[in-house]
Design a protein around this motif. Structure first.
Motif, mmCIF file in Angstrom:
data_model
loop_
_atom_site.group_PDB
_atom_site.id
_atom_site.type_symbol
_atom_site.label_atom_id
_atom_site.label_comp_id
_atom_site.label_asym_id
_atom_site.label_seq_id
_atom_site.Cartn_x
_atom_site.Cartn_y
_atom_site.Cartn_z
ATOM 1 N N ASP A 161 0.827 -1.210 0.000
ATOM 2 C CA ASP A 161 0.000 0.000 0.000
ATOM 3 C C ASP A 161 0.858 1.256 0.000
ATOM 4 O OD1 ASP A 161 -2.291 -1.526 -0.016
ATOM 5 O OD2 ASP A 161 -2.739 -1.235 2.117
ATOM 6 N N ILE A 162 1.896 1.257 0.808
ATOM 7 C CA ILE A 162 2.777 2.428 0.884
ATOM 8 C C ILE A 162 3.536 2.603 -0.426
ATOM 9 C CG2 ILE A 162 4.841 3.344 2.006
ATOM 10 C CD1 ILE A 162 3.718 2.083 4.627
ATOM 11 N N ASN A 163 4.060 1.512 -0.968
ATOM 12 C CA ASN A 163 4.768 1.591 -2.252
ATOM 13 C C ASN A 163 3.849 2.058 -3.367
ATOM 14 O OD1 ASN A 163 7.320 0.868 -1.371
ATOM 15 N ND2 ASN A 163 6.959 -1.303 -1.674
ATOM 16 N N TYR A 164 2.613 1.595 -3.347
ATOM 17 C CA TYR A 164 1.642 2.004 -4.362
ATOM 18 C C TYR A 164 1.378 3.505 -4.254
ATOM 19 C CZ TYR A 164 -2.613 2.276 -7.114
ATOM 20 O OH TYR A 164 -3.552 2.627 -8.052
ATOM 21 N N THR A 165 1.208 3.993 -3.040
ATOM 22 C CA THR A 165 0.981 5.423 -2.822
ATOM 23 C C THR A 165 2.182 6.231 -3.295
ATOM 24 O OG1 THR A 165 -0.459 4.949 -0.929
ATOM 25 C CG2 THR A 165 0.469 7.171 -1.075
ATOM 26 N N ALA A 166 3.372 5.773 -2.963
ATOM 27 C CA ALA A 166 4.588 6.474 -3.396
ATOM 28 C C ALA A 166 4.687 6.487 -4.919
ATOM 29 C CB ALA A 166 5.823 5.821 -2.782
ATOM 30 N N GLU A 167 4.356 5.375 -5.544
ATOM 31 C CA GLU A 167 4.402 5.293 -7.003
ATOM 32 C C GLU A 167 3.378 6.237 -7.624
ATOM 33 O OE1 GLU A 167 3.398 2.023 -10.413
ATOM 34 O OE2 GLU A 167 4.498 1.314 -8.659
ATOM 35 N N GLN A 168 2.197 6.297 -7.020
ATOM 36 C CA GLN A 168 1.164 7.209 -7.525
ATOM 37 C C GLN A 168 1.635 8.663 -7.438
ATOM 38 O OE1 GLN A 168 -0.705 5.406 -9.330
ATOM 39 N NE2 GLN A 168 -2.708 5.825 -8.455
ATOM 40 N N LEU A 169 2.256 9.016 -6.320
ATOM 41 C CA LEU A 169 2.764 10.379 -6.153
ATOM 42 C C LEU A 169 3.860 10.679 -7.174
ATOM 43 C CD1 LEU A 169 2.903 10.574 -2.262
ATOM 44 C CD2 LEU A 169 1.319 11.797 -3.771
ATOM 45 N N GLU A 170 4.725 9.721 -7.389
ATOM 46 C CA GLU A 170 5.801 9.898 -8.367
ATOM 47 C C GLU A 170 5.229 10.055 -9.779
ATOM 48 O OE1 GLU A 170 9.258 7.110 -10.083
ATOM 49 O OE2 GLU A 170 9.397 7.471 -7.921
ATOM 50 N N ASN A 171 4.237 9.240 -10.121
ATOM 51 C CA ASN A 171 3.602 9.350 -11.433
ATOM 52 C C ASN A 171 2.904 10.703 -11.598
ATOM 53 O OD1 ASN A 171 4.452 6.812 -12.167
ATOM 54 N ND2 ASN A 171 2.485 5.825 -11.806
ATOM 55 N N GLU A 172 2.266 11.153 -10.544
ATOM 56 C CA GLU A 172 1.595 12.450 -10.589
ATOM 57 C C GLU A 172 2.610 13.571 -10.821
ATOM 58 O OE1 GLU A 172 -0.788 15.239 -7.436
ATOM 59 O OE2 GLU A 172 -1.225 13.091 -7.393
ATOM 60 N N PHE A 173 3.726 13.518 -10.103
ATOM 61 C CA PHE A 173 4.770 14.525 -10.276
ATOM 62 C C PHE A 173 5.334 14.469 -11.697
ATOM 63 C CE2 PHE A 173 9.258 15.822 -10.086
ATOM 64 C CZ PHE A 173 9.082 17.136 -9.699
ATOM 65 N N TYR A 174 5.605 13.273 -12.177
ATOM 66 C CA TYR A 174 6.134 13.094 -13.529
ATOM 67 C C TYR A 174 5.160 13.676 -14.561
ATOM 68 C CZ TYR A 174 7.901 10.761 -17.710
ATOM 69 O OH TYR A 174 8.391 10.493 -18.963
ATOM 70 N N ASN A 175 3.873 13.378 -14.395
ATOM 71 C CA ASN A 175 2.869 13.914 -15.311
ATOM 72 C C ASN A 175 2.819 15.436 -15.246
ATOM 73 O OD1 ASN A 175 2.155 11.449 -16.371
ATOM 74 N ND2 ASN A 175 0.381 11.179 -15.046
ATOM 75 N N ASP A 176 2.999 15.987 -14.046
ATOM 76 C CA ASP A 176 3.041 17.446 -13.915
ATOM 77 C C ASP A 176 4.226 18.025 -14.685
ATOM 78 O OD1 ASP A 176 0.756 17.475 -12.366
ATOM 79 O OD2 ASP A 176 1.820 17.709 -10.454
ATOM 80 N N LEU A 177 5.352 17.339 -14.659
ATOM 81 C CA LEU A 177 6.515 17.784 -15.439
ATOM 82 C C LEU A 177 6.192 17.785 -16.937
ATOM 83 C CD1 LEU A 177 9.517 15.924 -13.742
ATOM 84 C CD2 LEU A 177 9.056 18.377 -13.700
ATOM 85 N N ILE A 178 5.586 16.713 -17.401
ATOM 86 C CA ILE A 178 5.255 16.610 -18.823
ATOM 87 C C ILE A 178 4.223 17.674 -19.203
ATOM 88 C CG2 ILE A 178 4.313 15.118 -20.646
ATOM 89 C CD1 ILE A 178 7.143 14.321 -19.561
ATOM 90 N N LYS A 179 3.235 17.885 -18.345
ATOM 91 C CA LYS A 179 2.220 18.915 -18.626
ATOM 92 C C LYS A 179 2.849 20.305 -18.655
ATOM 93 C CE LYS A 179 -1.586 16.267 -16.660
ATOM 94 N NZ LYS A 179 -2.470 16.125 -15.500
#
Length: 137
Positions: A47-65
């Motif tokens: 659960d914690i790893n999934y949350t961390a991965e989601q946050l990382e993906n969100e940040f990455y998407n913000d960079l691309i946007k």
């Protein structure tokens, strides 16, 4: 004396054999409990790893946007001006984005080509492809 010791040794072996099933039973119970605890903590870690991965993906998407936004603004500047020169905002963005190791090198290189005199349209017309390639679900 020797007979007495041999007799005690035999008694000891008999007692050990009698106790072995209890030891085996305890080991089985211990293993079951360890599996339950491992399962519980494995789930928590997941659960914690999934949350961390989601946050990382969100940040990455913000960079691309942010990349898409800066390219779009730069394209709009070019369309609205008779004499186009790459903006300082675009150049500053190019310089600052390299701080993020996860940002794709390919996109940095595309920006550099524009700064070096290449057409912004080369990026602008590929924005849909860039979104499909780099944005994470």
């Amino acid at each position: 004396m020797n007979d007495q010791l041999n007799s005690k040794l035999k008694d000891l072996e008999i007692k050990k054999k009698e106790l072995q099933p209890k030891i085996d039973e305890i080991n089985v119970k211990r293993e079951e409990e360890i599996q339950k605890v491992n399962k519980k903590y494995d789930h928590l870690i997941y659960d914690i790893n999934y949350t961390a991965e989601q946050l990382e993906n969100e940040f990455y998407n913000d960079l691309i946007k942010s990349y898409i936004e800066i390219v779009t603004r730069e394209f709009d500047r070019k369309r609205s001006s008779d004499i186009y020169e790459v903006s300082s905002e675009f150049k500053d963005y190019r310089e600052s984005i390299v701080e993020f190791n996860m940002f794709p090198e390919e996109l940095i290189n595309k920006m550099q080509k524009v700064i070096n005199g290449g057409p912004i349209e080369d990026i602008m017309y590929d924005l849909d492809k860039i979104q499909k390639k780099y944005l994470k679900p």
